[in-house]
Structures are given as C-alpha cells and as structure tokens.
Design an enzyme around this catalytic site. Structure first.
Site, PDB file in Angstrom:
ATOM      1  CB  THR A  97       1.922 -11.595  -4.410  1.00  0.00           C
ATOM      2  OG1 THR A  97       3.458 -11.292  -4.397  1.00  0.00           O
ATOM      3  CG2 THR A  97       1.553 -11.448  -3.060  1.00  0.00           C
ATOM      4  CE  LYS A  98       4.771 -19.265  -5.210  1.00  0.00           C
ATOM      5  NZ  LYS A  98       5.342 -20.233  -6.318  1.00  0.00           N
ATOM      6  CG  ASN A  99       7.157  -9.250  -2.146  1.00  0.00           C
ATOM      7  OD1 ASN A  99       7.242  -9.005  -1.180  1.00  0.00           O
ATOM      8  ND2 ASN A  99       7.781  -8.541  -3.184  1.00  0.00           N
ATOM      9  CE  LYS A 144       4.747  -6.974  -5.849  1.00  0.00           C
ATOM     10  NZ  LYS A 144       4.383  -7.645  -7.249  1.00  0.00           N
ATOM     11  CG  ASP A 151       4.417  -7.256 -13.280  1.00  0.00           C
ATOM     12  OD1 ASP A 151       5.125  -7.782 -12.400  1.00  0.00           O
ATOM     13  OD2 ASP A 151       4.583  -6.935 -14.436  1.00  0.00           O
ATOM     14  CE1 TYR A 154      15.654  -1.677  -8.458  1.00  0.00           C
ATOM     15  CE2 TYR A 154      13.464  -2.695  -8.797  1.00  0.00           C
ATOM     16  CZ  TYR A 154      14.795  -2.479  -9.006  1.00  0.00           C
ATOM     17  OH  TYR A 154      15.288  -3.453  -9.679  1.00  0.00           O
ATOM     18  NE  ARG A 175       2.488  -3.627  -4.801  1.00  0.00           N
ATOM     19  CZ  ARG A 175       3.617  -3.135  -4.636  1.00  0.00           C
ATOM     20  NH1 ARG A 175       4.109  -2.673  -3.559  1.00  0.00           N
ATOM     21  NH2 ARG A 175       4.493  -3.519  -5.746  1.00  0.00           N
TER      22      ARG A 175
END
Length: 194
Positions: free
Chosen positions: A6-8, A11, A67, A150, A176
């Site tokens: 992930t690039k987030n 996360k 995801d 969100y 998650r």
C-alpha cells in the site's frame, strides 16, 4: 520478510499494529516500487488479490494487500469498492460532505466498513484471503480527527462516537483489524500444518 503493498501511510501505520511479532515488514516505498496495481475488481476481495499478486511478482516477495471501503445501505452500497476513487480530486472531507448531503432527510443510515486482506507468495503460489466487517451507521455530521478516510462519519455498532473520535479503540474493532487478524491466523495455521 513480507511486503506490505500500500502507498497509504495511514494503512501502513495501522496494519503494522496487527503484524505478528518477529515478522519483518517492508513497504513499497522501502522497495522503491512506484508502479500502480489496477484496481478494477467488482469486490474488495478481487482488488486485494489483484494488488497482492501484482506487487508480489514485482518484488518477488510474499505480499499482503488490502482493499476496503464504506458501504451505505440507503445508497445501495455506495461508495463501496470505489470508496477511495470516487470524486478523485476531492479531499475526504469533501467526499464526506457529499455523502452527508446525499443522506439528508433519510432515516436509514445503516452502513458497514469492509476490508478484504490478501496474502500471495509467488514462490509457493499460495494465495490466502480474509474479510473483516464492522456494522454501524453514518453520523449526522463529521466528528473527530483521528483515523483517516471516512472514519469521522462512521459510528460502529455499540458506540456513540465515530471512528474519528475513538482513536485507540478503533484499532481493536476495525474492519482492517478483523481482516488482518483472520489472515495472520490462517497463515499461522498453514505454516504450522507444514
């Protein structure tokens, strides 16, 4: 060694909390991987698998990816798998305002956060998936500064605060957390069975 695809950065911080002790995690940034996996699946599971397989083949390392998104019943599951990608140039604050506007006057505000986590080992050709879901509802306003995405409009079942207000509690009940706990438990069972 395990690649977290992930690039987030939010996360990355969150998932690192769930990783079993002693397991070394590297990120796409650590590996200097800049390619983008195509996320055109119709489900969270499809997209998680696409990402895990795509990045595992580039890095030649066992890879985990996820995801996730918000599904709102009154909006027929919207934004769903497009949670991160609808209104592409808008901030999450603008996206949340848009959603709150869509829900104005509606009494049914039930919603859920869904996360699909996938593991793929390119050498063993082993694919493992798990899903985590948190039921709840959408608040009347944006509340809280913790978390990301969100979180400030989602109130999990059994609480009065949004994920954006719950901070540390969120990490023990989130979609998650549930998905990755299941995933690591399955992987542990597979490894012990060998």
């Amino acid at each position: 060694m395990l690649l977290l695809a992930t690039k987030n950065r939010h996360k990355v911080e969150e998932i690192r909390r769930f990783v079993p002790e002693g397991l070394k995690i590297v990120t796409l940034q650590d590996m200097n991987i800049h390619q983008e996996a195509e996320e055109n699946g119709e489900t969270f599971v499809e997209n998680a698998i696409k990402k895990a397989v795509f990045y595992a083949q580039i890095a030649d390392l066992p890879t985990i990816a996820d995801d996730s998104g918000l599904m709102i019943d009154a909006l027929n599951g919207f934004p769903g798998v497009k949670s991160a990608r609808f209104m592409p140039n808008a901030s999450y604050r603008e996206k949340m305002q848009f959603i709150l506007k869509m829900l104005e006057g509606r009494t049914d505000r039930t919603a859920r956060f869904v996360c699909a986590a996938a593991y793929y080992d390119p050498k063993e050709r082993l694919l493992v998936c798990a899903e985590g879901i948190v039921e709840g509802h959408i608040s009347e306003e944006i509340r809280g500064t913790f978390g990301f995405g969100y979180d400030p409009i989602f109130i999990p079942e059994g609480f009065h605060e949004t994920f954006g207000e719950l901070n540390e509690v969120k990490h023990t009940i989130s979609h998650r957390y549930r998905a990755f706990s299941k995933l690591f438990s399955l992987l542990n069972a597979i490894i012990l069975a060998k």
